[in-house]
Motif scaffolding. Sequence first.
Motif, PDB file in Angstrom:
ATOM      1  N   PRO A 128       0.791  -1.233   0.000  1.00 56.62           N
ATOM      2  CA  PRO A 128       0.000   0.000   0.000  1.00 56.62           C
ATOM      3  C   PRO A 128       0.825   1.285   0.000  1.00 56.62           C
ATOM      4  N   ILE A 129       2.042   1.232  -0.498  1.00 57.52           N
ATOM      5  CA  ILE A 129       2.869   2.432  -0.600  1.00 57.52           C
ATOM      6  C   ILE A 129       3.451   2.490  -2.004  1.00 57.52           C
ATOM      7  N   ALA A 130       4.000   3.644  -2.367  1.00 60.05           N
ATOM      8  CA  ALA A 130       4.516   3.838  -3.714  1.00 60.05           C
ATOM      9  C   ALA A 130       5.769   2.992  -3.944  1.00 60.05           C
ATOM     10  N   VAL A 131       5.806   2.346  -5.098  1.00 64.76           N
ATOM     11  CA  VAL A 131       6.977   1.585  -5.549  1.00 64.76           C
ATOM     12  C   VAL A 131       7.203   1.940  -7.018  1.00 64.76           C
ATOM     13  N   PRO A 132       8.394   1.687  -7.554  1.00 65.69           N
ATOM     14  CA  PRO A 132       8.612   1.957  -8.975  1.00 65.69           C
ATOM     15  C   PRO A 132       7.680   1.124  -9.844  1.00 65.69           C
ATOM     16  N   GLY A 133       7.279   1.694 -10.979  1.00 66.57           N
ATOM     17  CA  GLY A 133       6.481   0.931 -11.922  1.00 66.57           C
ATOM     18  C   GLY A 133       7.254  -0.271 -12.439  1.00 66.57           C
ATOM     19  N   PHE A 134       6.592  -1.398 -12.540  1.00 70.10           N
ATOM     20  CA  PHE A 134       7.224  -2.654 -12.926  1.00 70.10           C
ATOM     21  C   PHE A 134       7.022  -2.899 -14.413  1.00 70.10           C
ATOM     22  N   LEU A 135       8.120  -3.092 -15.131  1.00 69.72           N
ATOM     23  CA  LEU A 135       8.053  -3.383 -16.554  1.00 69.72           C
ATOM     24  C   LEU A 135       8.115  -4.876 -16.814  1.00 69.72           C
ATOM     25  N   ALA A 136       9.150  -5.542 -16.307  1.00 73.05           N
ATOM     26  CA  ALA A 136       9.283  -6.986 -16.516  1.00 73.05           C
ATOM     27  C   ALA A 136      10.353  -7.523 -15.591  1.00 73.05           C
ATOM     28  N   GLY A 137      10.294  -8.811 -15.324  1.00 74.23           N
ATOM     29  CA  GLY A 137      11.313  -9.445 -14.510  1.00 74.23           C
ATOM     30  C   GLY A 137      11.370 -10.923 -14.811  1.00 74.23           C
ATOM     31  N   GLN A 138      12.571 -11.439 -14.886  1.00 74.23           N
ATOM     32  CA  GLN A 138      12.750 -12.862 -15.150  1.00 74.23           C
ATOM     33  C   GLN A 138      13.856 -13.407 -14.268  1.00 74.23           C
ATOM     34  N   LYS A 140      15.923 -17.186 -13.335  1.00 75.73           N
ATOM     35  CA  LYS A 140      16.146 -18.611 -13.564  1.00 75.73           C
ATOM     36  C   LYS A 140      17.287 -19.077 -12.681  1.00 75.73           C
ATOM     37  N   PRO A 141      17.056 -20.089 -11.840  1.00 68.42           N
ATOM     38  CA  PRO A 141      18.127 -20.595 -10.978  1.00 68.42           C
ATOM     39  C   PRO A 141      19.340 -21.011 -11.801  1.00 68.42           C
ATOM     40  N   GLY A 142      20.497 -20.545 -11.376  1.00 69.33           N
ATOM     41  CA  GLY A 142      21.734 -20.884 -12.059  1.00 69.33           C
ATOM     42  C   GLY A 142      22.037 -20.021 -13.262  1.00 69.33           C
ATOM     43  N   LYS A 143      21.055 -19.238 -13.725  1.00 65.51           N
ATOM     44  CA  LYS A 143      21.262 -18.403 -14.904  1.00 65.51           C
ATOM     45  C   LYS A 143      21.094 -16.922 -14.623  1.00 65.51           C
ATOM     46  N   GLY A 144      20.707 -16.584 -13.406  1.00 69.35           N
ATOM     47  CA  GLY A 144      20.623 -15.183 -13.045  1.00 69.35           C
ATOM     48  C   GLY A 144      19.218 -14.637 -13.039  1.00 69.35           C
ATOM     49  N   ALA A 145      19.137 -13.346 -12.850  1.00 68.58           N
ATOM     50  CA  ALA A 145      17.856 -12.651 -12.799  1.00 68.58           C
ATOM     51  C   ALA A 145      18.035 -11.269 -13.407  1.00 68.58           C
ATOM     52  N   THR A 146      16.977 -10.766 -14.001  1.00 71.43           N
ATOM     53  CA  THR A 146      16.962  -9.429 -14.580  1.00 71.43           C
ATOM     54  C   THR A 146      15.642  -8.774 -14.215  1.00 71.43           C
ATOM     55  N   LEU A 147      15.729  -7.568 -13.681  1.00 71.65           N
ATOM     56  CA  LEU A 147      14.543  -6.831 -13.262  1.00 71.65           C
ATOM     57  C   LEU A 147      14.524  -5.494 -13.998  1.00 71.65           C
ATOM     58  N   VAL A 148      13.389  -5.180 -14.617  1.00 63.87           N
ATOM     59  CA  VAL A 148      13.248  -3.952 -15.394  1.00 63.87           C
ATOM     60  C   VAL A 148      12.120  -3.125 -14.792  1.00 63.87           C
ATOM     61  N   LEU A 149      12.470  -1.922 -14.336  1.00 64.14           N
ATOM     62  CA  LEU A 149      11.514  -1.023 -13.700  1.00 64.14           C
ATOM     63  C   LEU A 149      11.470   0.299 -14.452  1.00 64.14           C
ATOM     64  N   ASN A 150      10.375   1.043 -14.266  1.00 64.05           N
ATOM     65  CA  ASN A 150      10.377   2.428 -14.725  1.00 64.05           C
ATOM     66  C   ASN A 150      11.372   3.220 -13.885  1.00 64.05           C
ATOM     67  N   ASP A 151      12.132   4.090 -14.528  1.00 61.88           N
ATOM     68  CA  ASP A 151      12.997   5.010 -13.807  1.00 61.88           C
ATOM     69  C   ASP A 151      12.113   6.080 -13.175  1.00 61.88           C
ATOM     70  N   VAL A 152      12.130   6.167 -11.846  1.00 63.18           N
ATOM     71  CA  VAL A 152      11.218   7.081 -11.162  1.00 63.18           C
ATOM     72  C   VAL A 152      11.449   8.536 -11.533  1.00 63.18           C
ATOM     73  N   THR A 153      12.643   8.858 -12.057  1.00 57.11           N
ATOM     74  CA  THR A 153      12.919  10.244 -12.425  1.00 57.11           C
ATOM     75  C   THR A 153      12.088  10.689 -13.621  1.00 57.11           C
TER      76      THR A 153
END
Length: 384
Positions: A128-138, A140-153
């Motif tokens: 219930p509080i402000a967070v950055p807008g979420f674009l996409a996230g993936q 995979k165990p052993g292969k890493g993670a990538t998180l894409v958010l809106n830049d709040v600026t």
Amino acid sequence: MRLGNLPKENPGVVSPSNFIGFGLRSSLQMKHNILARHPSDLNIGWAQRVVNCHCSHVTVSRVDLVSVDIGTTTRVRIAVEHDGPETISRKWFVKLPSLAWRPRLITGLPGLLHTETRFYNETAQAVPIAVPGFLAGQSKPGKGATLVLNDVTESGAAAGNPGDALTADRAALVIKQLARLHARFWNKFDLMQKYAWLAGIRQLEDHLGTALAVPLMKRGLRQAEKLIPFPLHAPAINYARQRRRAMRFLSGRPQTLVHHDCHPGNLFWSQTQPGLLDWQLVRFGEGIGDVAYFLATALTPEVRRNHEANLLAIYAQELTNCGIENIDGEILKQRYRAHLVYPFEAMVVSLAVGGMIKPETNRELIRRVATAVNDLDAFAAIPL
């Protein structure tokens, strides 16, 4: 949900009342591979795959690297040109595994970026509080993670810096938001069951923290030198030796959703209202722990001493306003005192590991938290 549904007037920030994102499906259901290992991977083809997750009719024509910051993760700001409507963000904030080996080891083994990616995929819409807008996230165990958010600026918001020193008035705004977050999940067993994964993801992190606690605490105390009063050294090492027992004590009831890393660098400000960034350490725990972490790191010792009691009272009152009954102010103060040991540990360990926070900022935060621990004799509040 589609990217085109993002609110036009504020594409970079998601408010509590309009969590409208892009990529809210589970990482396991994503048809497009958006995993990246290095900022150089964030090219037109990669950005097109991000957009294609939900908006296949939009074409990406250019991607420009704006900045790269390497710490606990590699944080990349990029500018994306496309032929979509204005409601589709053109400033993206991307999180990748850290390019520095020590932070990558410390954060990679417990899967902190995996945790944050799953948080945005599955849980953030309930916050219930402000967070950055979420674009996409993936992830995979052993292969890493990538998180894409809106830049709040992009929406005019300003991201905080870890070394910022807040005024008492600004601190009160953050405290009220933390109270609202905690009240939303306060002993709500239906929500804890719905997001049960948050209760079970910390075992490896706790085991790793316990195994490394003593050598990292000793190393950090040596490196901090005179920033930490010598009388704190022995209780700090004793705490590290008995960390598992201390964590059990600090994980008491009532349970709620906690951010667990509330320093000023994980805040952003949209006009006068604060939001929270960096949910890598999110978990179920005791809400007053967030308050202790925040007040110990975000306020100078002088401001904290003068306003600490009032800010705790504001937190208790806001919980009451949100429907939480029977808040005992004295118990709250005692639990606050005990929870100060965790930001102390976090900042000392960060110094010991290196590469997680800029050294000068790390040392200033150590000065603040060590003073708070010393002022309130925080180690004595934990029965070890």
